[in-house]
Design a protein around this motif. Structure first.
Motif, PDB file in Angstrom:
ATOM      1  N   GLN A  77       0.860  -1.176   0.000  1.00 37.11           N
ATOM      2  CA  GLN A  77       0.000   0.000   0.000  1.00 37.11           C
ATOM      3  C   GLN A  77       0.901   1.231   0.000  1.00 37.11           C
ATOM      4  O   GLN A  77       2.063   1.157   0.401  1.00 37.11           O
ATOM      5  CB  GLN A  77      -0.892   0.021   1.234  1.00 37.11           C
ATOM      6  CG  GLN A  77      -1.882  -1.119   1.293  1.00 37.11           C
ATOM      7  CD  GLN A  77      -2.763  -0.996   2.517  1.00 37.11           C
ATOM      8  OE1 GLN A  77      -2.286  -0.868   3.639  1.00 37.11           O
ATOM      9  NE2 GLN A  77      -4.075  -1.012   2.297  1.00 37.11           N
ATOM     10  N   ALA A  78       0.344   2.355  -0.448  1.00 37.70           N
ATOM     11  CA  ALA A  78       1.117   3.591  -0.477  1.00 37.70           C
ATOM     12  C   ALA A  78       0.213   4.778  -0.166  1.00 37.70           C
ATOM     13  O   ALA A  78      -1.006   4.692  -0.293  1.00 37.70           O
ATOM     14  CB  ALA A  78       1.780   3.778  -1.834  1.00 37.70           C
ATOM     15  N   ALA A  79       0.870   5.862   0.235  1.00 32.35           N
ATOM     16  CA  ALA A  79       0.157   7.106   0.511  1.00 32.35           C
ATOM     17  C   ALA A  79       1.133   8.258   0.331  1.00 32.35           C
ATOM     18  O   ALA A  79       2.347   8.092   0.455  1.00 32.35           O
ATOM     19  CB  ALA A  79      -0.392   7.110   1.930  1.00 32.35           C
ATOM     20  N   ALA A  80       0.575   9.419   0.034  1.00 32.02           N
ATOM     21  CA  ALA A  80       1.388  10.620  -0.098  1.00 32.02           C
ATOM     22  C   ALA A  80       0.615  11.806   0.450  1.00 32.02           C
ATOM     23  O   ALA A  80      -0.616  11.823   0.413  1.00 32.02           O
ATOM     24  CB  ALA A  80       1.753  10.866  -1.556  1.00 32.02           C
ATOM     25  N   ALA A  81       1.352  12.770   0.945  1.00 31.76           N
ATOM     26  CA  ALA A  81       0.760  14.028   1.396  1.00 31.76           C
ATOM     27  C   ALA A  81       1.639  15.150   0.882  1.00 31.76           C
ATOM     28  O   ALA A  81       2.810  15.258   1.278  1.00 31.76           O
ATOM     29  CB  ALA A  81       0.688  14.075   2.919  1.00 31.76           C
ATOM     30  N   GLU A  82       1.105  15.949  -0.044  1.00 31.56           N
ATOM     31  CA  GLU A  82       1.850  17.114  -0.514  1.00 31.56           C
ATOM     32  C   GLU A  82       1.726  18.186   0.560  1.00 31.56           C
ATOM     33  O   GLU A  82       0.626  18.541   0.971  1.00 31.56           O
ATOM     34  CB  GLU A  82       1.314  17.611  -1.847  1.00 31.56           C
ATOM     35  CG  GLU A  82       2.186  18.712  -2.420  1.00 31.56           C
ATOM     36  CD  GLU A  82       1.804  19.100  -3.831  1.00 31.56           C
ATOM     37  OE1 GLU A  82       1.632  20.308  -4.067  1.00 31.56           O
ATOM     38  OE2 GLU A  82       1.673  18.208  -4.682  1.00 31.56           O
ATOM     39  N   LEU A  83       2.874  18.696   0.999  1.00 34.90           N
ATOM     40  CA  LEU A  83       2.873  19.665   2.086  1.00 34.90           C
ATOM     41  C   LEU A  83       2.954  21.104   1.616  1.00 34.90           C
ATOM     42  O   LEU A  83       2.558  22.009   2.329  1.00 34.90           O
ATOM     43  CB  LEU A  83       4.030  19.377   3.050  1.00 34.90           C
ATOM     44  CG  LEU A  83       3.967  18.026   3.748  1.00 34.90           C
ATOM     45  CD1 LEU A  83       5.195  17.828   4.622  1.00 34.90           C
ATOM     46  CD2 LEU A  83       2.698  17.886   4.568  1.00 34.90           C
ATOM     47  N   GLY A  84       3.473  21.314   0.411  1.00 34.59           N
ATOM     48  CA  GLY A  84       3.563  22.680  -0.067  1.00 34.59           C
ATOM     49  C   GLY A  84       4.434  22.816  -1.289  1.00 34.59           C
ATOM     50  O   GLY A  84       4.826  21.834  -1.918  1.00 34.59           O
ATOM     51  N   SER A  85       4.739  24.051  -1.607  1.00 34.07           N
ATOM     52  CA  SER A  85       5.536  24.387  -2.775  1.00 34.07           C
ATOM     53  C   SER A  85       6.398  25.585  -2.427  1.00 34.07           C
ATOM     54  O   SER A  85       5.972  26.475  -1.680  1.00 34.07           O
ATOM     55  CB  SER A  85       4.611  24.710  -3.947  1.00 34.07           C
ATOM     56  OG  SER A  85       5.335  24.802  -5.142  1.00 34.07           O
ATOM     57  N   LEU A  86       7.603  25.600  -2.962  1.00 33.71           N
ATOM     58  CA  LEU A  86       8.521  26.702  -2.696  1.00 33.71           C
ATOM     59  C   LEU A  86       9.441  26.862  -3.893  1.00 33.71           C
ATOM     60  O   LEU A  86      10.113  25.902  -4.280  1.00 33.71           O
ATOM     61  CB  LEU A  86       9.345  26.422  -1.430  1.00 33.71           C
ATOM     62  CG  LEU A  86      10.392  27.462  -1.053  1.00 33.71           C
ATOM     63  CD1 LEU A  86       9.726  28.778  -0.644  1.00 33.71           C
ATOM     64  CD2 LEU A  86      11.261  26.937   0.076  1.00 33.71           C
ATOM     65  N   GLY A  87       9.449  28.039  -4.500  1.00 30.36           N
ATOM     66  CA  GLY A  87      10.363  28.312  -5.600  1.00 30.36           C
ATOM     67  C   GLY A  87      10.238  27.344  -6.763  1.00 30.36           C
ATOM     68  O   GLY A  87      11.244  26.939  -7.337  1.00 30.36           O
ATOM     69  N   GLY A  88       9.018  26.950  -7.089  1.00 32.09           N
ATOM     70  CA  GLY A  88       8.801  26.035  -8.214  1.00 32.09           C
ATOM     71  C   GLY A  88       9.039  24.571  -7.898  1.00 32.09           C
ATOM     72  O   GLY A  88       9.121  23.738  -8.792  1.00 32.09           O
ATOM     73  N   VAL A  89       9.144  24.238  -6.616  1.00 30.88           N
ATOM     74  CA  VAL A  89       9.364  22.856  -6.191  1.00 30.88           C
ATOM     75  C   VAL A  89       8.260  22.451  -5.218  1.00 30.88           C
ATOM     76  O   VAL A  89       8.014  23.140  -4.235  1.00 30.88           O
ATOM     77  CB  VAL A  89      10.744  22.702  -5.506  1.00 30.88           C
ATOM     78  CG1 VAL A  89      10.929  21.298  -4.966  1.00 30.88           C
ATOM     79  CG2 VAL A  89      11.865  23.063  -6.467  1.00 30.88           C
ATOM     80  N   ASP A  90       7.584  21.324  -5.528  1.00 27.78           N
ATOM     81  CA  ASP A  90       6.609  20.751  -4.603  1.00 27.78           C
ATOM     82  C   ASP A  90       7.352  19.832  -3.640  1.00 27.78           C
ATOM     83  O   ASP A  90       8.333  19.187  -4.017  1.00 27.78           O
ATOM     84  CB  ASP A  90       5.561  19.916  -5.350  1.00 27.78           C
ATOM     85  CG  ASP A  90       4.646  20.762  -6.211  1.00 27.78           C
ATOM     86  OD1 ASP A  90       4.489  21.969  -5.937  1.00 27.78           O
ATOM     87  OD2 ASP A  90       4.071  20.203  -7.178  1.00 27.78           O
TER      88      ASP A  90
END
Length: 126
Positions: free
Chosen positions: A38-51
């Protein structure tokens, strides 16, 4: 990931990545080679064109096609086999806590996760 875990995250904020609750889901059957990962992801944010965010996979073996990515393994262990392609040599990566890895977009890989692997990743935004 619950909203209360990241509500204070932003400039000057802090998130406990090892303690961050992720909602694991079964991988698509066509990606699973062995076990029931199983897998999971959580995008936390973006800074200077990088997620950036957190990703986790439980024990098992699965295929993937990579994105441009740099990541740091926080916990767990895995063997990742990258096929030769696009001018890049094939290789086998042994991952554990502290491993810093750079993957190229389009690389075909097989992830054999020995113990639940959690990483912090950085990818181009978009």
């Amino acid at each position: 990931m619950s909203a209360d875990q990241t509500q204070d995250f932003g400039p000057g904020g802090v998130v406990s990545v090892p303690g961050l609750a992720l909602e694991l889901e079964d991988l698509p059957a066509e990606e699973v080679v062995a076990g029931a990962p199983q897998a999971a992801a959580a995008e936390l944010g973006s800074l200077g064109g990088v997620d950036y965010g957190v990703w986790e996979m439980t024990a098992g073996t699965a295929t993937d096609v990579e994105a441009d990515e740099v990541f740091v393994v926080l916990s767990g262990s895995a063997t990742v086999t990258i096929a030769e392609a696009g001018g890049h040599a094939g290789r086998v990566l042994e991952l554990g806590p502290g491993s810093l890895v750079h993957l190229w977009a389009g690389e075909e890989s097989v992830w054999e996760v020995h113990s639940p692997l959690r990483k912090v990743y950085f990818t181009p935004a978009g």
